[in-house]
Motif scaffolding. Structure first.
Motif, mmCIF file in Angstrom:
data_model
loop_
_atom_site.group_PDB
_atom_site.id
_atom_site.type_symbol
_atom_site.label_atom_id
_atom_site.label_comp_id
_atom_site.label_asym_id
_atom_site.label_seq_id
_atom_site.Cartn_x
_atom_site.Cartn_y
_atom_site.Cartn_z
ATOM 1 N N LEU A 265 -0.932 18.305 12.866
ATOM 2 C CA LEU A 265 -0.488 17.224 13.748
ATOM 3 C C LEU A 265 0.537 17.750 14.753
ATOM 4 N N ARG A 266 0.359 17.376 16.003
ATOM 5 C CA ARG A 266 1.295 17.776 17.055
ATOM 6 C C ARG A 266 1.544 16.597 17.993
ATOM 7 N N SER A 267 2.717 16.595 18.630
ATOM 8 C CA SER A 267 3.069 15.533 19.559
ATOM 9 C C SER A 267 3.997 16.079 20.634
ATOM 10 N N LYS A 268 3.909 15.519 21.807
ATOM 11 C CA LYS A 268 4.794 15.934 22.892
ATOM 12 C C LYS A 268 6.129 15.196 22.852
ATOM 13 N N ILE A 269 6.116 13.936 22.416
ATOM 14 C CA ILE A 269 7.334 13.116 22.455
ATOM 15 C C ILE A 269 7.559 12.342 21.163
ATOM 16 N N HIS A 270 6.527 11.670 20.641
ATOM 17 C CA HIS A 270 6.677 10.732 19.533
ATOM 18 C C HIS A 270 6.621 11.443 18.182
ATOM 19 N N PRO A 271 7.622 11.261 17.306
ATOM 20 C CA PRO A 271 7.638 11.911 15.991
ATOM 21 C C PRO A 271 6.423 11.533 15.144
ATOM 22 N N ILE A 272 5.830 12.524 14.509
ATOM 23 C CA ILE A 272 4.644 12.298 13.677
ATOM 24 C C ILE A 272 4.843 12.774 12.243
ATOM 25 N N ASN A 273 6.051 13.257 11.907
ATOM 26 C CA ASN A 273 6.243 13.824 10.567
ATOM 27 C C ASN A 273 6.239 12.771 9.458
ATOM 28 N N GLU A 274 6.582 11.517 9.784
ATOM 29 C CA GLU A 274 6.533 10.482 8.745
ATOM 30 C C GLU A 274 5.082 10.201 8.332
ATOM 31 N N ALA A 276 2.763 12.473 8.398
ATOM 32 C CA ALA A 276 2.410 13.640 7.583
ATOM 33 C C ALA A 276 2.897 13.471 6.143
ATOM 34 N N LYS A 277 4.111 12.949 5.986
ATOM 35 C CA LYS A 277 4.668 12.751 4.641
ATOM 36 C C LYS A 277 3.830 11.767 3.828
ATOM 37 N N GLU A 278 3.240 10.791 4.507
ATOM 38 C CA GLU A 278 2.420 9.790 3.814
ATOM 39 C C GLU A 278 1.090 10.372 3.341
ATOM 40 N N HIS A 279 0.774 11.578 3.822
ATOM 41 C CA HIS A 279 -0.507 12.187 3.470
ATOM 42 C C HIS A 279 -0.299 13.628 3.003
ATOM 43 N N ASP A 280 0.537 13.764 1.952
ATOM 44 C CA ASP A 280 0.689 15.036 1.251
ATOM 45 C C ASP A 280 1.109 16.163 2.187
ATOM 46 N N GLY A 281 2.070 15.862 3.065
ATOM 47 C CA GLY A 281 2.518 16.882 3.998
ATOM 48 C C GLY A 281 3.929 16.627 4.487
ATOM 49 N N GLY A 282 4.244 17.158 5.637
ATOM 50 C CA GLY A 282 5.564 17.009 6.223
ATOM 51 C C GLY A 282 5.748 18.019 7.334
ATOM 52 N N GLY A 283 6.999 18.188 7.762
ATOM 53 C CA GLY A 283 7.279 19.159 8.808
ATOM 54 C C GLY A 283 8.267 18.646 9.822
ATOM 55 N N HIS A 284 8.181 19.169 11.018
ATOM 56 C CA HIS A 284 9.084 18.790 12.098
ATOM 57 C C HIS A 284 8.626 17.477 12.740
ATOM 58 N N GLU A 297 -9.968 9.039 4.854
ATOM 59 C CA GLU A 297 -8.540 9.292 5.038
ATOM 60 C C GLU A 297 -8.269 9.913 6.407
ATOM 61 N N ASN A 298 -9.191 10.754 6.880
ATOM 62 C CA ASN A 298 -9.076 11.265 8.246
ATOM 63 C C ASN A 298 -8.946 10.114 9.242
ATOM 64 N N GLU A 299 -9.797 9.103 9.058
ATOM 65 C CA GLU A 299 -9.801 7.949 9.956
ATOM 66 C C GLU A 299 -8.487 7.179 9.857
ATOM 67 N N ILE A 300 -7.971 7.040 8.644
ATOM 68 C CA ILE A 300 -6.701 6.332 8.447
ATOM 69 C C ILE A 300 -5.570 7.054 9.189
ATOM 70 N N ILE A 301 -5.551 8.379 9.074
ATOM 71 C CA ILE A 301 -4.510 9.165 9.752
ATOM 72 C C ILE A 301 -4.630 8.996 11.263
ATOM 73 N N TYR A 302 -5.846 9.052 11.768
ATOM 74 C CA TYR A 302 -6.041 8.902 13.214
ATOM 75 C C TYR A 302 -5.612 7.517 13.689
ATOM 76 N N GLN A 303 -5.895 6.498 12.901
ATOM 77 C CA GLN A 303 -5.471 5.149 13.281
ATOM 78 C C GLN A 303 -3.950 5.031 13.299
ATOM 79 N N LYS A 304 -3.292 5.694 12.360
ATOM 80 C CA LYS A 304 -1.827 5.690 12.347
ATOM 81 C C LYS A 304 -1.270 6.376 13.588
ATOM 82 N N LEU A 305 -1.914 7.457 14.012
ATOM 83 C CA LEU A 305 -1.503 8.133 15.246
ATOM 84 C C LEU A 305 -1.671 7.199 16.446
#
Length: 311
Positions: A265-274, A276-284, A297-305
């Motif tokens: 997951l990457r973003s130019k402005i909006h934080p996305i690490n939360e 990631a944490k909801e799906h067995d991950g994390g980071g900056h 689950e891929n679809e769920i993550i994309y909808q959250k984005l």
């Protein structure tokens, strides 16, 4: 900085120091880990200092790991660089060490270690190692400077990311004064193989972008085999969608051999690490990783984005 002095005091106490970093190493993981080894070995030549972990074939040009026997961990100091949580530490034998130190620039989502230095204002763990040397008046070798420079370049995206601060540039300038092939290093870090170039073309051809600039692409096992690339090699194209002016944030879903998906997951402005944490991950905030265990689950993550920008 008191924490730097405390870490140095622990280092002085031990004859054997073993340095770890996270699985699936990137330039900052290796730069901070092996850069710290080079720094300490240069200033404390009498100590036994080793680095452990899996040698990722795509990065052996930068550094390789040492062979360490189990009994070497007994009564040793373990230092873990660039690793937010214990699940991602490469080589679990750090638990056998007498003392554990954590040095990291990720958010402190999991506290571990007897001594912890977290600095989320640093662009990279490599920047932190350079600060550690500076704070303790330790002399850097040319090779240490080379490795730390690689780590900083890697985690700042060649000084393009918001994590690049005035301090980052000052430290990079100081490291540049050492005697190593800077042009060769930056050229190597900017070079991709022909098959990765073709995969990048596939990314652009198959990238799905919604009206708000949220993008995704799925790399199945079939696609990886088609281009003869490994999951590790796909790291080279993670930034590709961000070069498109209409893309604000994106996810790259890479199918693993066991059927689950590694989600970058990457973003130019909006934080996305939360997310990631909801799906067995994390980071900056702007650069995270997650895991998905189905297409649903891929679809769920994309909808959250997508909801991030809708809101």
């Amino acid at each position: 900085m008191e924490i730097c002095q405390q870490i140095l005091e622990q280092i002085k106490k031990y004859d054997t120091i073993i340095i770890h970093r996270h699985m699936r190493a990137d330039p900052d993981a290796l730069g901070s880990q092996v850069g710290l080894k080079e720094l300490l070995q240069y200033n404390f030549p009498e100590k036994k200092i080793k680095v452990v972990g899996y040698d990722l074939p795509t990065l052996t040009w930068l550094a390789t790991m040492d062979q360490v026997e189990n009994d070497e961990f007994e009564g040793s100091l373990a230092i873990v660089c660039d690793t937010a949580n214990t699940a991602r530490i490469d080589d679990k034998r750090y638990l056998k060490a007498e003392t554990i130190i954590k040095i990291d620039h990720h958010p402190n989502d999991e506290e571990y270690g007897d001594l912890v230095w977290i600095d989320t204002s640093s662009s990279s763990a490599s920047e932190m190692i350079a600060i550690f040397a500076e704070e303790n008046n330790l002399e850097l070798s040319d090779n240490a400077a080379y490795l730390l420079t690689a780590g900083i370049i890697g985690d700042t995206g060649r000084f393009l990311y918001p994590s690049t601060s005035a301090r980052t540039l000052r430290i990079a300038s100081h490291l540049r004064a050492f005697d190593f092939d800077y042009a060769g290093l930056t050229r190597k870090m900017d070079t991709i193989s022909y098959k990765i170039a073709k995969l990048q073309g596939y990314i652009y051809d198959h990238l799905e972008v919604d009206e708000n600039g949220v993008a995704r692409v799925l790399l199945s096992q079939e696609v990886l085999k088609q281009f003869n690339v490994t999951d590790a090699e796909t790291a080279a194209i993670v930034g590709a969608p961000g070069r498109i002016d209409s893309v604000s944030l994106w996810g790259i879903f890479v199918e693993q051999t066991d059927g689950h998906y590694r989600v970058r997951l990457r973003s130019k402005i909006h934080p996305i690490n939360e997310i990631a944490k909801e799906h067995d991950g994390g980071g900056h905030p702007l650069a995270s990783g997650a895991n998905s265990y189905s297409l649903e689950e891929n679809e769920i993550i994309y909808q959250k984005l997508k909801n991030l920008l809708k809101n």
